[in-house]
Design a protein around this motif. Structure first.
Motif, PDB file in Angstrom:
ATOM      1  N   UNK A  34       0.303  29.880   0.026  1.00 42.67           N
ATOM      2  CA  UNK A  34      -0.421  29.490   1.234  1.00 42.67           C
ATOM      3  C   UNK A  34       0.591  29.165   2.318  1.00 42.67           C
ATOM      4  N   UNK A  35       0.477  29.864   3.456  1.00 40.53           N
ATOM      5  CA  UNK A  35       1.499  29.770   4.502  1.00 40.53           C
ATOM      6  C   UNK A  35       0.827  29.492   5.844  1.00 40.53           C
ATOM      7  N   UNK A  36       1.442  28.636   6.670  1.00 39.47           N
ATOM      8  CA  UNK A  36       0.957  28.462   8.035  1.00 39.47           C
ATOM      9  C   UNK A  36       1.273  29.729   8.828  1.00 39.47           C
ATOM     10  N   UNK A  37       0.356  30.102   9.692  1.00 40.33           N
ATOM     11  CA  UNK A  37       0.537  31.333  10.475  1.00 40.33           C
ATOM     12  C   UNK A  37       1.646  31.133  11.503  1.00 40.33           C
ATOM     13  N   UNK A  38       2.432  32.167  11.703  1.00 40.02           N
ATOM     14  CA  UNK A  38       3.589  32.084  12.586  1.00 40.02           C
ATOM     15  C   UNK A  38       3.168  31.745  14.017  1.00 40.02           C
TER      16      UNK A  38
END
Length: 239
Positions: free
Chosen positions: A92-96
């Motif tokens: 799960x990654x924060x959007x750039x």
């Protein structure tokens, strides 16, 4: 001749049915039935965000598959998100470049089996605390504290916002006033709302303040305050 044509027609129809059923079988995959829920937090506390227009997104990646496109997960104004998925390991990654926090592409590995509830920690540029908001027929007054989290951050603007619904942000509103040249610390602002018929005729009002940092694409917000309808304030008492 007629008999041969009829036989050929029947064979063709049978082939069409076989192809159709075969195609349907390929598309009949089971739907995902595992639920991932979570909250975007700072020091364990949920962040107040913009929740409309799919403005803030997280991205889920799963290794080991031919398709590596991310799964988009949309975040609500209370910082909560959810997604229906298949069991497995996800990143799960924060959007750039998206969100009112330091753009570190914060990543969390999630092992999903049935269900999971997580907290995704980020570092916001600012927080809004101790908000006190009131509305009269002519003015909106907001007092609050802007707490600076990132020492190098600077404020682009403060926003005073009113909405007729519980969704309150810089786009979804019936009144918004932007205030520039603001420093962190305790602040108080008053905005003129006289003549705004959307505000005066609203059956209910919901108020919020936002702080947009320079370089961020989204603001951090205060919690939402429900205001007594101004219609009831201005109506004379009837016996």
């Amino acid at each position: 001749m007629y008999t041969n044509m009829k036989i050929l027609s029947n064979i063709f129809s049978l082939l069409v049915l076989v192809v159709l059923f075969s195609g349907c079988g390929k598309d009949n995959y089971d739907a995902p039935d595992s639920r991932l829920t979570g909250t975007i937090t700072y020091n364990g506390e949920a962040l107040n965000l913009r929740g409309t227009g799919e403005a803030i997104q997280l991205q889920l990646f799963q290794d080991g598959y031919d398709k590596h496109d991310p799964i988009s997960v949309y975040v609500g104004q209370d910082g909560v998100f959810s997604a229906m998925l298949f069991d497995g390991e996800y990143k799960l990654v924060t959007r750039d470049g998206n969100g009112p926090w330091v753009n570190n592409r914060d990543t969390m590995v999630v092992n999903l089996k049935g269900s999971a509830d997580i907290k995704l920690e980020v570092t916001p540029y600012y927080l809004i605390k101790n908000e006190q908001i009131s509305v009269t027929e002519s003015a909106m007054t907001a007092s609050f504290t802007i707490e600076q989290i990132v020492p190098s951050a600077t404020i682009n603007k403060v926003m005073l916002i009113l909405s007729k619904t519980q969704f309150v942000d810089d786009v979804n509103n019936v009144f918004r006033q932007d205030i520039s040249d603001v420093k962190s610390g305790a602040v108080s602002f008053t905005a003129d709302i006289s003549g705004n018929t959307d505000v005066s005729n609203a059956k209910a009002l919901y108020a919020r303040v936002g702080v947009l940092a320079n370089g961020a694409d989204q603001a951090i917000y205060s919690s939402i305050v429900r205001i007594l309808s101004l219609i009831h304030i201005s109506e004379p008492t009837r016996h």
